[in-house]
Design an enzyme around this catalytic site. Structure first.
Site: not given
Ligand code: UT7
Length: 342
Positions: A124, A269, A299
């Site tokens: 990125c 980004h 993204n």
């Molecule tokens: O270009 C660079 C590439 N990547 C990035 O910049 C990504 C950087 N990271 C992020 O943007 C975030 O970490 C995410 C958007 C990917 C995830 O958000 P988060 O607030 O860190 O969520 P998490 O992974 O900690 O998950 C929290 C909860 C989990 O459920 P439990 O275990 O608390 O019950 C996940 O299973 O949210 C759940 N979850 C979802 N729920 C509904 C994860 N993805 C989804 C989804 N829909 N799409």
């Protein structure tokens, strides 16, 4: 000498997939995606479209803008393409692994017969790296004058559509800029003023496509259940991104001896609106200073900054003399930022 962006272009596939459409296929919701990322939709390329196709379209759009803007002598796309000295193409989703480079395919189709061509892998942050490399190439050879810097991605092809933690994030698209070397010195000079480039390879596994390269090649006789796809440590990248984006903004300001009030627009980004909001809050930067189009495009990795620049440019928001900062972070891990006097 100054390196000036004289034109921009972008290419975005017409198929738009809204959050609700995704929610019909996986366990997610429009509300979750919007509240956690700021994303409302993404554009997805058709099965026949590869990275070079989007890159070519974006490059042509940039060259056409230069011609229509009347800022150059050349009158046709063909004529202008012959004056391009180098094509730098940043991508994580090249047409082929290793060779030929996607840049070479674009060079051929564009008719840029006098240009060198190379791909750049910095995920990125690729476009930020590409601009600085372009400035360096222009500086070291008197005869080099014009370089195309392109970011192009077909991320839908390396997305695991069953993984709700990643598939909601990514989209396809390409952005391109045509940079030109001009004379220019002293205070108020235009062009690329300063760049910070960084990496932290210890986070290599935080964003990785494990299969298909020389570490983990596909082997004869192997049954492949799924195409190669990106795996991500979302939390890890989030923390890295906020830290490095914050630091890079501060370092660029300090190095140039300016404050955030001197910067007209920050083009980050477009990975997650919350990353941008958190970095902005830490530094006391008003939200309006950041340009965000993540809601529409999601993204698009190396393409996200040049797509955003083109959108701003075509809206007339990048006026001569505007001070623009880019900030990027991503796989590698890599990060960086440019300060550009438009
Ligand atoms: O270009 C660079 C590439 N990547 C990035 O910049 C990504 C950087 N990271 C992020 O943007 C975030 O970490 C995410 C958007 C990917 C995830 O958000 P988060 O607030 O860190 O969520 P998490 O992974 O900690 O998950 C929290 C909860 C989990 O459920 P439990 O275990 O608390 O019950 C996940 O299973 O949210 C759940 N979850 C979802 N729920 C509904 C994860 N993805 C989804 C989804 N829909 N799409």
């Amino acid at each position: 000498m100054a390196t000036i962006i004289i034109a921009t272009g972008r290419a975005v596939p017409s198929r738009r997939v809204g959050n609700s459409e995704l929610a019909q296929q996986i366990d997610t919701s429009d509300e979750w995606i919007r509240s956690h990322t700021g994303i409302g939709a993404r554009h997805i390329a058709g099965g026949e479209t590869a990275c070079s196709d989007l890159a070519l379209e974006a490059a042509r759009a940039a060259l056409s803008m230069a011609i229509q803007g009347g800022m150059i002598r050349e009158k046709t796309l063909e004529e202008l393409a012959l004056t391009v000295d180098m094509i730098i193409l940043a991508s994580t989703t090249a047409d082929y692994i290793g060779t030929p480079s996607t840049a070479c395919i674009v060079q051929d189709k564009l008719g840029a017969r006098n240009a060198g061509a190379m791909d750049l892998t910095a995920a990125c942050s690729g476009f930020i790296y590409g601009l600085e490399i372009a400035a360096g190439l222009l500086a070291v050879a008197a005869e080099r004058r014009r370089i195309l810097v392109i970011g192009s991605e077909v991320l839908s092809r390396i997305t695991n559509w069953n993984d709700r933690g990643t598939c909601i994030l990514f989209g396809d698209g390409a952005g391109a800029v045509l940079v030109e070397k001009t004379a220019g010195e002293g205070p108020g000079r235009r062009g690329l003023l300063r760049t910070i480039l960084g990496a932290d390879g210890s986070g290599a596994e935080d964003l990785i496509i494990r299969r298909g390269g020389s570490r983990n090649p596909y082997r004869a006789g192997e049954t492949v259940d799924e195409p190669p796809h990106v795996e991500m440590n979302g939390r890890g990248i989030y923390t890295f991104a906020v830290k490095r984006a914050t630091e890079t903004i501060e370092r660029l300001l300090q190095a140039e001896g300016i404050t955030i009030n001197d910067v007209d627009r920050i083009v980050p980004h477009q990975a997650n609106a919350r990353i941008v909001a958190t970095a902005g809050k830490r530094l006391g930067i008003p939200e309006e200073k950041f340009f965000l189009n993540i809601e529409e495009y999601a993204n698009t990795s190396a393409a996200s900054i040049p797509i955003a620049l083109d959108e701003l440019n075509r809206k007339g928001e990048l006026r001569e003399g505007s001070l623009i900062m880019t900030i990027g972070f991503g796989g590698g891990l890599t990060y960086g930022g440019n300060l550009i006097r438009w």
